[in-house]
Design a protein around this motif. Structure first.
Motif, PDB file in Angstrom:
ATOM      1  N   ALA B  70     -83.478  -4.439  24.189  1.00 18.07           N
ATOM      2  CA  ALA B  70     -83.485  -3.298  25.439  1.00 18.07           C
ATOM      3  C   ALA B  70     -82.339  -2.458  25.326  1.00 18.07           C
ATOM      4  O   ALA B  70     -81.187  -2.904  24.614  1.00 18.07           O
ATOM      5  N   VAL B  72     -80.232   0.574  27.294  1.00 20.00           N
ATOM      6  CA  VAL B  72     -79.893   1.070  28.669  1.00 20.00           C
ATOM      7  C   VAL B  72     -79.154   2.351  28.421  1.00 20.00           C
ATOM      8  O   VAL B  72     -78.205   2.344  27.737  1.00 20.00           O
ATOM      9  N   THR B 128     -87.975   2.156  32.351  1.00 16.06           N
ATOM     10  CA  THR B 128     -87.608   2.670  33.510  1.00 16.06           C
ATOM     11  C   THR B 128     -87.178   4.390  32.997  1.00 16.06           C
ATOM     12  O   THR B 128     -86.218   4.368  32.440  1.00 16.06           O
ATOM     13  N   ASP B 131     -84.353   5.627  37.352  1.00 10.93           N
ATOM     14  CA  ASP B 131     -84.430   4.621  38.553  1.00 10.93           C
ATOM     15  C   ASP B 131     -83.855   5.321  39.996  1.00 10.93           C
ATOM     16  O   ASP B 131     -82.800   5.848  40.022  1.00 10.93           O
ATOM     17  N   TRP B 141     -80.050   6.277  35.061  1.00 15.97           N
ATOM     18  CA  TRP B 141     -80.279   4.925  34.715  1.00 15.97           C
ATOM     19  C   TRP B 141     -81.702   4.810  33.860  1.00 15.97           C
ATOM     20  O   TRP B 141     -82.602   5.224  34.600  1.00 15.97           O
ATOM     21  N   GLU B 143     -83.810   2.754  30.872  1.00 16.22           N
ATOM     22  CA  GLU B 143     -84.071   1.484  29.979  1.00 16.22           C
ATOM     23  C   GLU B 143     -85.373   1.525  29.085  1.00 16.22           C
ATOM     24  O   GLU B 143     -86.364   2.018  29.703  1.00 16.22           O
ATOM     25  N   GLU B 145     -87.565  -0.542  26.208  1.00 15.90           N
ATOM     26  CA  GLU B 145     -87.676  -2.034  25.336  1.00 15.90           C
ATOM     27  C   GLU B 145     -88.197  -1.827  24.263  1.00 15.90           C
ATOM     28  O   GLU B 145     -89.637  -0.882  24.178  1.00 15.90           O
TER      29      GLU B 145
END
Lengths: 117, 154
Positions: B70, B72, B128, B131, B141, B143, B145
């Motif tokens: 992941a 971020v 994301t 966010d 923010w 994210e 994966e």
């Protein structure tokens, strides 16, 4: 109106005793007003359980009558400056707007802010 | 170091190399990163190694194994609002960050030909994009994966 008068008197006493001079700014307009520092919080905003961002929140109690703007209520994005600290008005409490009345008659309001500088 | 941590380190190097023309202010392997909001300056990228899983047994000796990583990306919008604004964070500022994530992370890790530790990306997803709760908090923010797979010996 007996209770309202009493609450108004208490609000005046609180401002006189605990109030401090702050600068309230909206856009290009700044006002010097008296405010009382209220609740301080240091929330940790967990984001998807991966990182933590620690904020500094502060509530200010003010008399809404001193906000001499076209919209005489706090708006998101307004700023309150105390010394070198700048707080921005924003809804920091879940389920609330950026301000709430402190009493049933609105003699004082509680403005939610988050420290930006 | 565990293989999942090695993979996270390799992914981190891929992102660093790809974004050399527009680097993040900080990139590191994340375990439990913590920020003080008012001291946040610049763009931080964290690469998290998640536990591997066995997808299926291929032969008695080999299995298809999946490793998850992941990523971020977090950045605070530090300019104070002018006051009385509905949108405290400008749309253009958000769009620039979204583009950075797409260009330097998704586009770097998504191609099947990019194979860190000889693993191939089975899935690459921006989980994301922006966010909503955090952008209200003036924090970008995002994210991403990535599921990497390899044939591993039992």
């Amino acid at each position: 109106m007996f209770l309202s008068d009493g609450m108004s008197y208490l609000a005046e006493c609180r401002m006189a005793e605990d109030g401090e001079s702050v600068t309230y700014t909206r856009g290009a307009t700044s006002l010097t007003i008296t405010a009382v520092r209220g609740r301080i919080k240091q929330p940790a905003n967990l984001t998807n359980d991966r990182t933590t961002v620690n904020a500094s929140d502060m509530d200010f109690l003010i008399d809404p009558a001193v906000l001499a703007f076209a919209t005489a209520e706090p708006l998101k994005g307004d700023r309150i400056t105390v010394g070198s600290e700048v707080y921005e008005v924003m809804p920091t409490v879940s389920g609330e707007q950026c301000w709430i009345p402190c009493d049933d008659y609105g003699h004082l309001i509680r403005v939610h802010t988050r420290r930006e500088v | 170091m565990a293989r999942s941590d090695d993979l996270a380190a390799a992914v981190m190097t891929l992102i660093e190399t790809a974004s050399v023309s527009s680097p993040a202010d900080g990139i590191e392997q994340g375990f439990a990163p913590e920020h003080k909001r008012i001291e946040m300056t610049g763009r931080y990228v964290y690469v998290f190694a998640l536990p591997p899983t066995t997808v299926g047994q291929l032969t008695r000796a080999k299995e298809l194994r999946e490793y998850k990583v992941a990523i971020v990306v977090v950045e605070r919008y530090a300019d104070p609002a002018a006051g009385g604004e509905v949108e405290a964070v400008p749309e253009d500022w958000i769009k620039t960050r979204k583009t950075w994530v797409s260009d330097y992370i998704f586009s770097t890790l998504n191609p099947k030909s990019v194979r860190p530790l000889s693993m191939w990306p089975n899935r690459c997803e921006i989980v994301t994009d922006v966010d909503f709760a955090n952008i209200q908090n003036k924090i970008f923010w995002s994210e991403i994966e990535v599921d990497y797979r390899e044939i591993a010996t039992n």
